[in-house]
Design an enzyme around this catalytic site. Structure first.
Site, PDB file in Angstrom:
ATOM      1  N   LYS A  81      39.756  35.689  45.927  1.00  0.00           N
ATOM      2  CA  LYS A  81      40.020  36.612  44.823  1.00  0.00           C
ATOM      3  C   LYS A  81      39.371  37.965  45.107  1.00  0.00           C
ATOM      4  O   LYS A  81      38.231  38.027  45.579  1.00  0.00           O
ATOM      5  CB  LYS A  81      39.484  36.027  43.513  1.00  0.00           C
ATOM      6  CG  LYS A  81      39.872  36.833  42.266  1.00  0.00           C
ATOM      7  CD  LYS A  81      39.401  36.137  40.994  1.00  0.00           C
ATOM      8  CE  LYS A  81      39.806  36.912  39.746  1.00  0.00           C
ATOM      9  NZ  LYS A  81      39.382  36.237  38.494  1.00  0.00           N
ATOM     10  N   SER A 108      42.663  35.467  34.878  1.00  0.00           N
ATOM     11  CA  SER A 108      42.895  36.648  35.690  1.00  0.00           C
ATOM     12  C   SER A 108      43.117  36.326  37.165  1.00  0.00           C
ATOM     13  O   SER A 108      43.507  37.183  37.948  1.00  0.00           O
ATOM     14  CB  SER A 108      41.691  37.589  35.561  1.00  0.00           C
ATOM     15  OG  SER A 108      40.515  36.962  36.101  1.00  0.00           O
ATOM     16  N   SER A 121      39.417  32.026  33.648  1.00  0.00           N
ATOM     17  CA  SER A 121      40.276  32.638  34.663  1.00  0.00           C
ATOM     18  C   SER A 121      40.445  31.854  35.947  1.00  0.00           C
ATOM     19  O   SER A 121      41.215  32.256  36.818  1.00  0.00           O
ATOM     20  CB  SER A 121      39.770  34.047  34.987  1.00  0.00           C
ATOM     21  OG  SER A 121      39.943  34.899  33.883  1.00  0.00           O
TER      22      SER A 121
END
Length: 499
Positions: free
Chosen positions: A82, A157, A181
């Protein structure tokens, strides 16, 4: 073995084949890079693919193996990271224009541990800007799409990391979880995601959104793979003042001794009622029945303060965001706009922040600044922190009765792209089941428990454990995963639509 065979393997299978010499780390990496090139234009899971860096990492693993070294249980296994973790020499944008093109001069502790373990970092994945969102539609670089249905969101997210797993672009991924997330994208993409105990995985080098809530964690397509990755990234870090100086829970061993027998499982009364899709509740209830068949004792527990978790979270997180994002002032690094020599530093900073932050980030900064302002601090932020204490107390009472808690991960399956963009409150409701865990600092997992009969999309089941009892997630999760696979007749993600 063909590329299409390689990309369908689990991380455990890939690691075994590399260690035995049946395939090389370079072959595995090339297969996944080819897959990214073939499908990521449709999915948009990655913001940056480190093609040359990944190949160099793979060659280094092969060289170590050729010398007879044993670099680790995940050596040579590709991973999607990420874009919230700093990675030396590789762009780190947090999905934001204000950090576009920034190249960190150092690795996050998590990044360094991944490299030391021999994992091959393929690149950085798309995310809601500064991890603020539940759909990965708030990225400054465009939305990620769900591989199960390209017209729908992958969750947020960390939708890029989850989508990379579901699209077979990587067998492992890393996400961050501030209010769900990691778990929400896992639920919407039919993958596994774990939010570890707060402080058990270092936050050094993780670009901060809400410091008391943020937590990095592992993502994969199976519970066993997730456990292997968890064991690599967890552990005390003196560079992180919130890091817990304690042994890592035996998560890998828990998957090897998977069993629901004798476990006390609590179903949270407050995680039911209106707002839940019928197909989600059907699959959840079927999974709870299966846990009973596997020997678990299932009881209902009440956590009344959970009703106030969402409003408390949406005061605490924006308040901390307001403080953390003040560092992006166009003076030290990042986007700088309007610096033509006629404006003051304050004016340049204001213009740069206006141009560099997206609508959702601005909304949360404004909300947080207001909540922290003189005259409102105690009424809003202070009250939210008192609710947080009540939630922690509710968890303590619940865990005095049961070993773990279970709930749906998300109230619905993946919703269409654009459906909630103009309705922030509807978007925030997606966090209903996941937020209490972050407020309390506990550990939680989402694993796939089937497809909704309404739309054929994945449904996630959430397991919650007390702080530093992360191994309970893996023990129960692996047992349930095996039982569900036996009923379906295939592994968790098999049968996902081809891109």
């Amino acid at each position: 073995m063909t590329d299409s065979d390689i990309i369908k393997l689990t991380a455990t299978e890939i690691a075994g084949l590399i260690a035995s010499g049946e395939v090389s780390a370079l072959e595995v990496t090339e297969a996944h890079l080819a897959r990214i090139e073939a499908v990521d234009e449709k999915v948009h899971a990655f913001l940056h693919v480190d093609h040359e860096g990944a190949l160099a990492q793979a060659r280094a693993v092969d060289a170590r193996l050729a010398k007879g070294e044993r670099p680790g249980p995940l050596a040579g296994v590709p991973l999607a990271l990420k874009d919230a973790f700093t990675t030396r020499g590789v762009p780190t944008t947090c999905g934001s224009r204000i950090l576009e093109g920034w190249i960190p001069p150092y690795d996050a502790t998590l990044t360094r541990r991944l490299k030391d373990a021999g994992t091959v970092i393929l690149g950085k994945t798309n995310m809601d800007e500064f991890a603020m969102g539940s759909s990965t539609e708030n990225s400054a670089y465009g939305p990620t799409r769900n591989p199960w249905d390209l017209t729908r969101v992958p969750g947020g997210s960390g939708g890029g990391s989850a989508a990379a797993l579901a699209a077979y672009e990587a067998p492992l991924a890393i996400g961050t979880d501030t209010g769900g997330s990691i778990r929400q994208p896992a639920a919407l993409t039919g993958t596994v995601g774990v939010k570890p105990t707060y402080g058990s995985v270092s936050r050094y080098g993780l670009v901060a959104y809400s410091s008391s809530l943020d937590q990095g964690g592992p993502c994969a397509r199976t519970v066993a793979d997730t456990a292997l990755l968890h064991a690599v990234i967890a552990g005390h870090d003196p560079m992180d003042s919130t890091s817990i100086d304690a042994p890592v829970p035996p998560v890998v061993e828990a998957t090897r001794h998977a069993s629901a027998a004798g476990m006390r499982v609590g179903v949270v009364r407050e995680f039911a009622g209106e707002g839940y899709q019928a197909g989600v509740m059907q699959r959840f209830e079927e999974s709870v029945d299966l846990l009973r068949e596997l020997g678990a004792e299932v009881v209902e527990v009440s956590c009344p303060s959970f009703t106030y978790a969402m409003p408390a979270y949406y005061l605490i997180a924006p308040s901390e965001c307001s403080s953390n994002l003040a560092r992006f002032d166009a003076i030290r690094y990042g986007l700088r706009t309007g610096d033509d020599g006629t404006r003051s530093a304050e004016q340049v900073s204001a213009l740069s922040r206006a141009a560099g932050f997206g609508p959702e980030v601005k909304r949360r900064i404004i909300l947080g600044t207001y909540a922290l302002s003189s005259g409102y601090f105690d009424a809003y932020y202070g009250s939210a922190q008192r609710v947080r204490t009540l939630i922690i107390q509710d968890f303590a009472r619940a865990f005095a009765q049961v070993d773990v808690l279970v709930s749906p991960t998300m109230p619905t399956t993946a919703f269409p792209l654009g459906e909630r963009v103009d309705d922030p409150v509807a978007m925030y409701r997606a966090d209903l089941c996941t937020i209490p865990v972050n407020l309390a600092g506990n550990a939680a997992m989402s694993l796939p428990c089937g497809l909704s009969p309404e739309d054929g999309l994945p449904v996630g089941l959430q397991i919650i454990a007390p702080a530093m009892a992360d191994d309970r997630l893996y023990r129960l999760g692996a047992a349930l995963e095996t039982a569900l696979a036996e009923r379906r007749g295939h592994r968790p993600l098999d049968g996902a639509p081809a891109l």
